[in-house]
Design a protein around this motif. Structure first.
Motif, short mmCIF file in Angstrom:
data_model
loop_
_atom_site.label_atom_id
_atom_site.label_comp_id
_atom_site.label_asym_id
_atom_site.label_seq_id
_atom_site.Cartn_x
_atom_site.Cartn_y
_atom_site.Cartn_z
N ARG A 180 0.82 -1.21 0.00
CA ARG A 180 0.00 0.00 0.00
C ARG A 180 0.85 1.26 0.00
O ARG A 180 0.51 2.27 -0.59
N ASN B 274 -2.39 9.18 -4.09
CA ASN B 274 -3.28 10.32 -3.96
C ASN B 274 -2.44 11.46 -3.39
O ASN B 274 -1.22 11.33 -3.24
N THR C 161 -3.06 5.02 6.58
CA THR C 161 -3.76 4.17 5.62
C THR C 161 -4.52 3.06 6.34
O THR C 161 -5.60 2.68 5.91
N SER D 293 -7.58 4.68 7.59
CA SER D 293 -8.49 5.08 6.51
C SER D 293 -9.28 3.90 5.96
O SER D 293 -10.37 4.09 5.44
N VAL D 294 -8.74 2.70 6.09
CA VAL D 294 -9.48 1.51 5.67
C VAL D 294 -10.58 1.18 6.67
O VAL D 294 -11.62 0.64 6.32
N LYS E 223 -11.90 3.55 9.13
CA LYS E 223 -12.73 4.70 9.51
C LYS E 223 -12.96 5.58 8.29
O LYS E 223 -12.04 6.18 7.75
N ARG E 224 -14.23 5.66 7.88
CA ARG E 224 -14.57 6.42 6.67
C ARG E 224 -14.18 7.89 6.79
O ARG E 224 -13.71 8.49 5.83
N LYS F 7 -10.58 8.35 5.93
CA LYS F 7 -10.38 8.23 4.49
C LYS F 7 -10.78 9.52 3.77
O LYS F 7 -10.06 10.01 2.91
N ARG F 8 -11.94 10.06 4.14
CA ARG F 8 -12.39 11.31 3.50
C ARG F 8 -11.43 12.45 3.81
O ARG F 8 -11.15 13.29 2.95
N THR G 100 -7.89 11.37 1.80
CA THR G 100 -7.89 11.21 0.35
C THR G 100 -9.00 11.95 -0.37
O THR G 100 -8.95 12.09 -1.58
N GLU H 170 -12.97 12.46 -1.74
CA GLU H 170 -13.93 11.57 -2.37
C GLU H 170 -13.93 11.81 -3.87
O GLU H 170 -13.67 12.92 -4.32
N THR I 209 -9.80 10.24 -6.66
CA THR I 209 -9.02 10.86 -5.59
C THR I 209 -7.55 10.98 -5.92
O THR I 209 -6.83 11.76 -5.30
#
Length: 174
Positions: free
Chosen positions: A36, A42, A85, A88-89, A91-92, A95-96, A99, A101, A148
């Motif tokens: 990853r 991004n 990372t 982010s996988v 917890k949404r 991630k927002r 990176t 949307e 993204t």
């Protein structure tokens, strides 16, 4: 007296040895952190990559930075990349935050002007993405999405899964 062309064999030898060791440490850390870390980038990934390069250059060229300190700095950056990372996988909201949307720029052959303005993307750039996907005109595209990582994805008309492939894509009012 230092020269702008040559400061002595000791400096060259130090750069060679530290360069080999620091590069080895960086490769080892990147391999330990998983694929990853080296995936398609991004904005967040780009920042980390630039920071890694800057840190490596500092380790190589600054006599004030010991190899152990530089290795710790590289390890810290890679650990932070891994932690963000990983979060982010799971917890949404992370991630927002990190990176963003995907953003729909064209839907059912119509440009979404507000989205184009927000993304600072021109009609011509969208048309170019459509052409590069083998379509002849805008009306042949079901949707165009700004991903993204900055790339433009084109969903072709007639794809039976066209609308389901747009889940999670932000759409602004026109």
């Amino acid at each position: 007296m230092d020269s702008i062309f040559f400061n002595g064999w000791e400096n060259l030898f130090r750069t060679l040895i530290i360069g080999l060791l620091a590069y080895g440490v960086l490769v080892l850390f990147l391999r330990l952190s998983g694929n990853r870390t080296l995936s398609k980038m991004n904005a967040f990934d780009l920042i980390v990559t630039v920071a890694l390069g800057s840190t490596l250059a500092t380790i190589l060229l600054s006599k004030d930075v010991a190899l152990a300190e530089g290795a710790l700095a590289l390890g810290l950056l890679i650990f932070l990349q891994f932690a963000i990372t990983w979060l982010s996988v799971r917890k949404r909201w992370v991630k927002r935050l990190v990176t963003g949307e995907p953003l729909m720029l064209l839907y059912r052959g119509e440009f979404l002007t507000k989205a184009l303005r927000e993304a600072r993307v021109t009609h011509d750039e969208v048309r170019a993405a459509i052409r590069s996907n083998g379509l002849g005109c805008v009306s042949e595209a079901h949707a165009v999405i700004l991903e993204t990582d900055g790339s433009l994805s084109v969903v072709k008309k007639g794809d039976s899964r066209a609308d389901s492939s747009l889940e999670g894509v932000r759409q602004l009012d026109r």
